[in-house]
Design a protein around this motif. Structure first.
Motif: not given
Length: 234
Positions: A171-181
């Motif tokens: 995936v091109q987008f940052h699927a791993e990202l949440d606020a803590a990341t």
């Protein structure tokens, strides 16, 4: 499973996916490039995840360590047929290894934006036709490799998600990202400054926006995670 995760900073890790791996008892073997890429050994590795970073695929001619990383991906995907998942740079590196072309995008994508899925691919099973995700990229897959399926697109980037064979997905987008990341990313020098340069005043509420969208982002992560494991040949 023992899964090798190549990341390009100790702060740009697998993010919210880590809790899913830990929940299910999988072992993550972390390689932080460029420091550790020369020592990578794929023996005993059951899958490869490659994450994002600020460098560009075409810089491999000037960055020997990036050329080495490309060789590792090539051996993993084409040589050993290991299951693969790529995010952002890892998405572009997969396309490069498979014979595609990467170039500067006409317009960058930065921030919490929308992507549209193609049909109903299992990777996005149950997701709405358009869904939110966090973007931060200025390059794109400009020529698709042979045999690759596009699974999602956006108005600025045609190849937002793709698959090759049964077990190579990205995936091109940052699927791993949440606020803590994102908070971890902010510990990288100039990261917050660069984000503010890209999205201006929207940076003031980016953490609130991520928190508000977390239920949908978590659902997306679970779908990607579950589908990746389900696609691995027995």
């Amino acid at each position: 499973m023992r899964i090798l995760v190549i990341q390009h900073s100790d702060k740009e890790h697998a993010g919210a996916f880590r809790a899913l791996f830990e929940r299910d008892g999988h072992e993550l073997v972390t390689c932080v490039a460029p420091q550790m890429i020369g020592d990578v050994d794929l023996a005993g590795i059951d899958g490869l995840w490659v994450l994002g970073g600020p460098m560009q695929v075409w810089e491999a001619q000037e960055l020997p360590w990036l050329a080495r990383e490309i060789d590792v991906i090539r051996e993993a995907v084409l040589g050993r047929k290991l299951p693969y998942f790529g995010i952002c740079l890892g998405h572009q590196l997969l396309a490069h290894v498979l014979g595609g072309q990467i170039g500067l995008a006409p317009q960058s994508e930065v921030g919490l934006l929308h992507v549209a899925k193609h049909g109903n691919p299992p990777m996005f099973d149950g997701m709405p036709d358009q869904f939110s995700c966090f973007q931060w990229h200025s390059a794109e897959v400009s020529r698709l490799p042979e045999g690759v399926r596009i699974l999602a697109s956006s108005g600025r980037c045609n190849v937002q998600a793709m698959s090759w064979g049964r077990a190579a997905h990205s995936v091109q987008f940052h699927a791993e990202l949440d606020a803590a990341t994102l908070a971890d990313w902010y510990e990288i020098e100039d990261c917050e400054k660069m984000l503010r340069n890209e999205i201006g005043a929207d940076a003031d509420r980016v953490f609130d926006a991520l928190s508000e969208a977390e239920a949908d982002l978590a659902r997306l992560r679970r779908n990607l995670y579950r589908h990746w494991f389900a696609s691995i040949p027995e």
